[in-house]
Design a protein around this motif. Structure first.
Motif, short mmCIF file in Angstrom:
data_model
loop_
_atom_site.label_atom_id
_atom_site.label_comp_id
_atom_site.label_asym_id
_atom_site.label_seq_id
_atom_site.Cartn_x
_atom_site.Cartn_y
_atom_site.Cartn_z
N GLU A 33 4.23 14.51 -11.64
CA GLU A 33 4.71 14.59 -13.01
C GLU A 33 3.74 15.31 -13.94
OE1 GLU A 33 5.44 10.60 -14.18
OE2 GLU A 33 7.12 10.36 -12.80
N LYS A 34 2.51 15.49 -13.50
CA LYS A 34 1.53 16.08 -14.40
C LYS A 34 1.92 17.51 -14.79
CE LYS A 34 -1.80 18.45 -11.56
NZ LYS A 34 -1.63 19.72 -12.20
N SER A 35 1.66 17.81 -16.02
CA SER A 35 1.85 19.18 -16.47
C SER A 35 0.60 19.52 -17.27
CB SER A 35 3.09 19.30 -17.35
OG SER A 35 2.92 18.54 -18.52
N GLY A 36 0.08 20.65 -17.03
CA GLY A 36 -1.14 21.03 -17.73
C GLY A 36 -1.34 22.52 -17.67
N SER A 37 -2.48 22.92 -18.05
CA SER A 37 -2.78 24.35 -18.10
C SER A 37 -3.59 24.78 -16.89
CB SER A 37 -3.53 24.66 -19.40
OG SER A 37 -4.69 23.88 -19.46
N ASP A 38 -3.42 24.06 -15.78
CA ASP A 38 -4.15 24.44 -14.56
C ASP A 38 -3.77 25.84 -14.12
OD1 ASP A 38 -5.46 22.10 -14.43
OD2 ASP A 38 -4.27 21.25 -12.81
N HIS A 39 -4.72 26.54 -13.61
CA HIS A 39 -4.47 27.85 -13.05
C HIS A 39 -5.25 27.96 -11.74
CE1 HIS A 39 -8.17 28.26 -15.37
NE2 HIS A 39 -8.49 29.23 -14.54
N MET B 138 0.83 -1.20 0.00
CA MET B 138 0.00 0.00 0.00
C MET B 138 0.87 1.26 0.00
SD MET B 138 -3.09 -1.18 2.55
CE MET B 138 -3.59 0.48 2.88
N GLU B 139 1.95 1.25 0.75
CA GLU B 139 2.87 2.40 0.79
C GLU B 139 3.53 2.60 -0.57
OE1 GLU B 139 4.99 5.68 2.14
OE2 GLU B 139 3.19 4.70 2.90
N ARG C 196 3.80 5.68 -5.62
CA ARG C 196 3.67 5.68 -7.09
C ARG C 196 2.63 6.70 -7.54
NH1 ARG C 196 0.87 3.55 -11.28
NH2 ARG C 196 -0.74 2.61 -10.01
N VAL C 197 1.51 6.75 -6.84
CA VAL C 197 0.45 7.69 -7.18
C VAL C 197 0.93 9.13 -6.97
CG1 VAL C 197 -1.82 8.54 -6.45
CG2 VAL C 197 -1.45 6.11 -6.82
N GLU C 198 1.63 9.38 -5.88
CA GLU C 198 2.16 10.73 -5.63
C GLU C 198 3.11 11.15 -6.74
OE1 GLU C 198 1.43 13.12 -3.43
OE2 GLU C 198 -0.17 11.84 -2.67
N LEU D 213 -5.60 12.38 -10.74
CA LEU D 213 -5.21 11.04 -10.32
C LEU D 213 -5.82 10.00 -11.27
CD1 LEU D 213 -4.01 8.95 -8.42
CD2 LEU D 213 -6.04 9.20 -6.99
N SER D 214 -7.08 10.15 -11.60
CA SER D 214 -7.73 9.22 -12.54
C SER D 214 -7.02 9.24 -13.89
CB SER D 214 -9.20 9.61 -12.74
OG SER D 214 -9.90 9.52 -11.54
#
Length: 71
Positions: free
Chosen positions: A21-27, A8-9, A14-16, A58-59
């Motif tokens: 790593e996500k990159s997007g246009s979030d503001h 589980m750890e 892995r999820v964190e 996450l999804s």
């Protein structure tokens, strides 16, 4: 039991990493109501936005970026 906790750890880490790593246009959403001229209306912050955004990202990460890498 200890092996299950270790697994589980590892999954949590892995999820964190996937989320980092996500990159997007979030503001950042505004903290106060804001007038949006093109829509000729007002928009206000949504209290669940932070939680919802994290769940959607996450999804997307777990689905191997099925929504795209710049989602």
């Amino acid at each position: 039991m200890e092996m299950e906790q270790s697994r589980m750890e590892e999954e949590r880490v892995r999820v964190e990493l996937l989320l980092q790593e996500k990159s997007g246009s979030d503001h950042v959403a505004p903290f106060a109501p804001t007038f949006i001229p093109p829509a000729d209306s007002w928009a206000a912050p949504f209290i669940m936005e932070g939680v919802n955004a994290r769940v959607v990202h996450l999804s997307n990460a777990l689905a191997k970026e099925s929504y795209g890498s710049d989602f």
